[in-house]
Design a protein around this motif. Structure first.
Motif, PDB file in Angstrom:
ATOM      1  N   ARG A  43       0.832  -1.218   0.000  1.00 41.25           N
ATOM      2  CA  ARG A  43       0.000   0.000   0.000  1.00 41.25           C
ATOM      3  C   ARG A  43       0.861   1.261   0.000  1.00 41.25           C
ATOM      4  NH1 ARG A  43      -4.706  -1.188   4.437  1.00 41.25           N
ATOM      5  NH2 ARG A  43      -5.705  -2.830   3.246  1.00 41.25           N
ATOM      6  N   MET A  44       1.871   1.286   0.856  1.00 39.53           N
ATOM      7  CA  MET A  44       2.640   2.509   1.060  1.00 39.53           C
ATOM      8  C   MET A  44       3.526   2.866  -0.125  1.00 39.53           C
ATOM      9  SD  MET A  44       5.633   4.171   2.015  1.00 39.53           S
ATOM     10  CE  MET A  44       6.780   2.889   2.390  1.00 39.53           C
ATOM     11  N   LEU A  45       4.191   1.875  -0.711  1.00 43.77           N
ATOM     12  CA  LEU A  45       5.159   2.191  -1.765  1.00 43.77           C
ATOM     13  C   LEU A  45       4.503   2.756  -3.025  1.00 43.77           C
ATOM     14  CD1 LEU A  45       7.751  -0.649  -1.253  1.00 43.77           C
ATOM     15  CD2 LEU A  45       7.799   1.691  -0.409  1.00 43.77           C
ATOM     16  N   PRO A  46       3.374   2.230  -3.500  1.00 43.71           N
ATOM     17  CA  PRO A  46       2.721   2.886  -4.635  1.00 43.71           C
ATOM     18  C   PRO A  46       2.283   4.325  -4.317  1.00 43.71           C
ATOM     19  CG  PRO A  46       1.939   0.638  -4.444  1.00 43.71           C
ATOM     20  CD  PRO A  46       2.755   0.936  -3.211  1.00 43.71           C
ATOM     21  N   MET A  47       1.863   4.558  -3.075  1.00 45.08           N
ATOM     22  CA  MET A  47       1.496   5.926  -2.683  1.00 45.08           C
ATOM     23  C   MET A  47       2.721   6.836  -2.683  1.00 45.08           C
ATOM     24  SD  MET A  47      -1.272   5.026   0.327  1.00 45.08           S
ATOM     25  CE  MET A  47      -1.158   6.635   1.059  1.00 45.08           C
ATOM     26  N   LEU A  48       3.860   6.329  -2.216  1.00 45.31           N
ATOM     27  CA  LEU A  48       5.093   7.112  -2.228  1.00 45.31           C
ATOM     28  C   LEU A  48       5.521   7.411  -3.658  1.00 45.31           C
ATOM     29  CD1 LEU A  48       7.471   8.447  -0.823  1.00 45.31           C
ATOM     30  CD2 LEU A  48       8.545   6.182  -0.646  1.00 45.31           C
ATOM     31  N   LYS A  49       5.413   6.422  -4.539  1.00 52.65           N
ATOM     32  CA  LYS A  49       5.737   6.614  -5.957  1.00 52.65           C
ATOM     33  C   LYS A  49       4.881   7.736  -6.543  1.00 52.65           C
ATOM     34  CE  LYS A  49       5.755   3.930 -10.334  1.00 52.65           C
ATOM     35  NZ  LYS A  49       5.572   5.041 -11.201  1.00 52.65           N
ATOM     36  N   GLU A  50       3.596   7.684  -6.277  1.00 54.12           N
ATOM     37  CA  GLU A  50       2.672   8.705  -6.773  1.00 54.12           C
ATOM     38  C   GLU A  50       3.013  10.094  -6.231  1.00 54.12           C
ATOM     39  OE1 GLU A  50      -1.950   9.505  -5.897  1.00 54.12           O
ATOM     40  OE2 GLU A  50      -1.539   7.539  -6.818  1.00 54.12           O
TER      41      GLU A  50
END
Length: 97
Positions: A43-50
Motif C-alpha cells: 500500500r505505502m510504496l505505490p502511494m510514495l511513488k505517486e
C-alpha cells in the motif's frame, strides 16, 4: 546508598565505508525501490511513488516491483547488479514498517 552500574551491550562499529552521497534534488532523476515487503509495503510504496511523481518535475520512478523483493533477495549481489544495470540515480530502500 546503593550504586548501580550498567553495561551497554550495543558496542560501537568502526565506519569503513561511507554511504553514497545524497542527491541534491530529485528533479529529473530516475529512482527505484528495493523493498523487503514488510507490513503494508504493497500500500505505502505505490502511494510514495505517486507522491514523488507529483512533487518532483521530470522524475522517473520505476515500478515498485522493478527489482527483486523480500528479505532473502534484496541484499544479494544479483539484485545489486540489476540496480546498477538499470541506471537509476538513486534507490529508496523501504520496508514500510
Amino acid at each position: 546508598m546503593v550504586k548501580l552500574e550498567f553495561h551497554d551491550p550495543s558496542g560501537a562499529l568502526e565506519v569503513t565505508q561511507q554511504h553514497a552521497p545524497r542527491l541534491a534534488s530529485l528533479e529529473g532523476k530516475r529512482i527505484g525501490f528495493v523493498s523487503n515487503e514488510q507490513w503494508q509495503a504493497y500500500r505505502m510504496l505505490p502511494m510514495l511513488k505517486e507522491s514523488l511523481e507529483a512533487d518532483f518535475p521530470g522524475i522517473e520512478v520505476l515500478p515498485v516491483d522493478a527489482f527483486p523483493q523480500g528479505n532473502a533477495l534484496i541484499g544479494t549481489e544479483e539484485t545489486a547488479a540489476l540496480v546498477k544495470k538499470s541506471g537509476v540515480d538513486g534507490v529508496i530502500v523501504a520496508n514500510a514498517a
